[in-house]
Enzyme design. Structure first.
Site, PDB file in Angstrom:
ATOM      1  N   HIS A 174      -7.414   5.010   0.887  1.00  0.00           N
ATOM      2  CA  HIS A 174      -6.680   4.606  -0.313  1.00  0.00           C
ATOM      3  C   HIS A 174      -6.683   5.678  -1.401  1.00  0.00           C
ATOM      4  CE1 HIS A 174      -5.779   0.466   0.865  1.00  0.00           C
ATOM      5  NE2 HIS A 174      -6.894   0.559   1.565  1.00  0.00           N
TER       6      HIS A 174
ATOM      7  N   ASN B 198       0.815  -1.219   0.000  1.00  0.00           N
ATOM      8  CA  ASN B 198       0.000   0.000   0.000  1.00  0.00           C
ATOM      9  C   ASN B 198       0.850   1.271   0.000  1.00  0.00           C
ATOM     10  OD1 ASN B 198      -2.466  -1.406   0.163  1.00  0.00           O
ATOM     11  ND2 ASN B 198      -2.287  -1.575   2.377  1.00  0.00           N
TER      12      ASN B 198
ATOM     13  N   ASP C  95     -14.355   7.151   4.238  1.00  0.00           N
ATOM     14  CA  ASP C  95     -13.036   6.590   4.506  1.00  0.00           C
ATOM     15  C   ASP C  95     -12.187   6.838   3.265  1.00  0.00           C
ATOM     16  OD1 ASP C  95     -10.781   4.974   4.675  1.00  0.00           O
ATOM     17  OD2 ASP C  95     -11.802   3.384   5.752  1.00  0.00           O
TER      18      ASP C  95
ATOM     19  N   SER D 268     -10.743  -0.735  -1.188  1.00  0.00           N
ATOM     20  CA  SER D 268      -9.410  -1.317  -1.070  1.00  0.00           C
ATOM     21  C   SER D 268      -9.244  -2.651  -1.765  1.00  0.00           C
ATOM     22  CB  SER D 268      -9.047  -1.482   0.408  1.00  0.00           C
ATOM     23  OG  SER D 268      -9.973  -2.324   1.058  1.00  0.00           O
TER      24      SER D 268
ATOM     25  N   HIS E 121     -15.064  -1.201   4.209  1.00  0.00           N
ATOM     26  CA  HIS E 121     -13.988  -1.898   4.913  1.00  0.00           C
ATOM     27  C   HIS E 121     -14.490  -2.496   6.223  1.00  0.00           C
ATOM     28  CE1 HIS E 121     -10.104  -2.359   7.078  1.00  0.00           C
ATOM     29  NE2 HIS E 121      -9.639  -2.579   5.869  1.00  0.00           N
TER      30      HIS E 121
ATOM     31  N   LYS F 236      -0.786   4.286   4.178  1.00  0.00           N
ATOM     32  CA  LYS F 236      -0.883   3.922   2.758  1.00  0.00           C
ATOM     33  C   LYS F 236       0.080   4.825   1.969  1.00  0.00           C
ATOM     34  CE  LYS F 236      -4.103   0.904   3.759  1.00  0.00           C
ATOM     35  NZ  LYS F 236      -4.160   0.970   5.219  1.00  0.00           N
TER      36      LYS F 236
ATOM     37  N   GLU G  25     -16.427   4.194   1.525  1.00  0.00           N
ATOM     38  CA  GLU G  25     -15.038   4.470   1.194  1.00  0.00           C
ATOM     39  C   GLU G  25     -15.022   5.344  -0.055  1.00  0.00           C
ATOM     40  OE1 GLU G  25     -12.209   1.088   1.385  1.00  0.00           O
ATOM     41  OE2 GLU G  25     -13.937  -0.124   1.985  1.00  0.00           O
TER      42      GLU G  25
END
Length: 394
Positions: free
Chosen positions: A215, A48, A212, A187, A139, A240, A183
């Site tokens: 990423h 990541n 979120d 992910s 997640h 990340k 998100e």
């Protein structure tokens, strides 16, 4: 304990039969591009560390400098004596990056989601049962936070704003504050939520939008700001694209102050240590100026998607630096991962329950340390005898 242990063993035995048992692998990482396992080097496609910052000299240097100056531990929770004067400038930088009035640094991304959502969704504070509308593929840490708060999620189809809108309308007559959880970049799929549409729905239905942005932060958006500008509350991590460790929440001053007074993850957790804060601070300074690295990663991911499409591999709906290769069964994913390892390439197989049944996959992630030849090598091995067809996709 004897009786319980036999049940634990039965669970493990069942996982083994199903091809779903997990184990830890000892890894040495000499740089951002490769790993060493049992003496063998592999190109790493499971990291990541999207901007390769964990080995950046400035990040390492500031971590070392702050360790020498402030020690290797914070000594207490932030509400006792662990709120070192290092935190406030970092949180100011973070708030600017996330375009929010305030920010709060916490222990980890998982802990932040779990603890912050538990506090935000506390019915005793809200005065009513909250209505929580959540993407079904959020997640695990977001689901955990909802469970900790004792709320029942109203799950909408993945990245389906139309379905979300239908559910919001269906519950229009119900009392209770509304929250939407998603998100920004997912992910395991590398796809992006329709945040513009979701934000419009949130405004229309007076719902608090919690995103979120783990990423996306650092690797996507203007200056690496991520994709959460339209969110009311942003949760994320420094582990990340920022290459370090720790979690954060960015929101209004009121929300920040509420969390300081109500969030167990702040109140009862030892503060992050100075070396970790030094790495965060340096990364926040570097990220806005890394447009070239972000463009490089995007180009590599697009090169891979194009090649995967030509040889008939299922890369899902990815549009980001995360590209899944969906293979279906756990056995197929494990076998493909093993085939890559034989060729000196590392891409971890992801199996249920991390992903839905029937969607076991390789989760391939690209970083600024990768080169175009790395992508071609990966495609060649994935394609097998069909590799010559891949070249025509470039």
């Amino acid at each position: 304990m004897v009786g319980s242990e036999s049940r634990y063993q039965a669970f493990l035995d069942a996982r083994t039969r199903e091809g779903l048992r997990r184990s830890l692998t000892a890894v040495a990482a000499p740089d951002a591009r490769t790993i060493r396992i049992e003496g063998r080097s592999y190109l790493n496609f499971s990291s990541n560390d999207y901007l390769a910052l964990r080995f950046h000299k400035d990040v390492i240097g500031r971590a070392m400098q702050w360790a020498e100056t402030y020690g290797v531990g914070s000594g207490a929770s932030r509400l006792v004596t662990g709120n070192l004067d290092l935190f406030a400038p970092i949180e100011a930088k973070l708030a600017r990056l996330k375009q929010k009035p305030a920010a709060l640094v916490m222990a980890s991304g998982f802990q932040t989601n779990a603890a912050v959502l538990q506090a935000l969704l506390d019915r005793s504070m809200l005065g009513a049962e909250p209505l929580v509308f959540a993407d079904r593929l959020n997640h695990a840490s977001m689901h955990f936070g909802c469970q900790a708060a004792g709320v029942c999620q109203i799950r909408y189809r993945h990245c389906d704003a139309k379905h979300l809108g239908e559910l919001l309308s269906q519950y229009q007559g119900h009392d209770g504050p509304r929250f939407i959880l998603t998100e920004s970049v997912f992910s395991m799929d590398g796809d992006v939520a329709p945040l513009g549409e979701i934000a419009e729905l949130a405004a229309k239905h007076e719902a608090c939008l919690v995103v979120d942005d783990a990423h996306a932060t650092g690797i996507l958006g203007e200056g690496g700001s991520g994709l959460s500008a339209k969110a009311d509350i942003v949760i994320g991590t420094f582990s990340k694209a920022l290459g370090g460790f720790g979690g954060y929440v960015a929101a209004t001053e009121t929300v920040r102050d509420y969390l300081v007074n109500r969030c167990g993850g702040v109140i009862y957790s030892t503060a992050l240590p100075p070396p970790v804060l030094g790495a965060i601070d340096a990364a926040l300074d570097l990220v806005p100026g890394m447009d070239a690295e972000r463009a490089h990663v995007a180009s590599l991911a697009q090169r891979f998607r194009a090649g995967a499409n030509v040889v008939g591999l299922n890369a899902g709906a990815s549009t980001t630096q995360i590209v899944p290769i969906v293979l279906g069964s756990p056995e197929a994913a494990a076998a493909m991962s093993g085939r890559l390892r034989q060729a000196g390439l590392w891409a971890t197989s992801i199996r249920p329950p991390t992903v839905p049944p029937g969607t076991a996959r390789l989760r391939v992630a690209f970083t600024a340390a990768h080169e175009e030849t790395d992508i071609d090598r990966l495609l060649d091995v994935l394609a097998g005898e069909r590799a010559p067809r891949r070249a025509r996709a470039m």
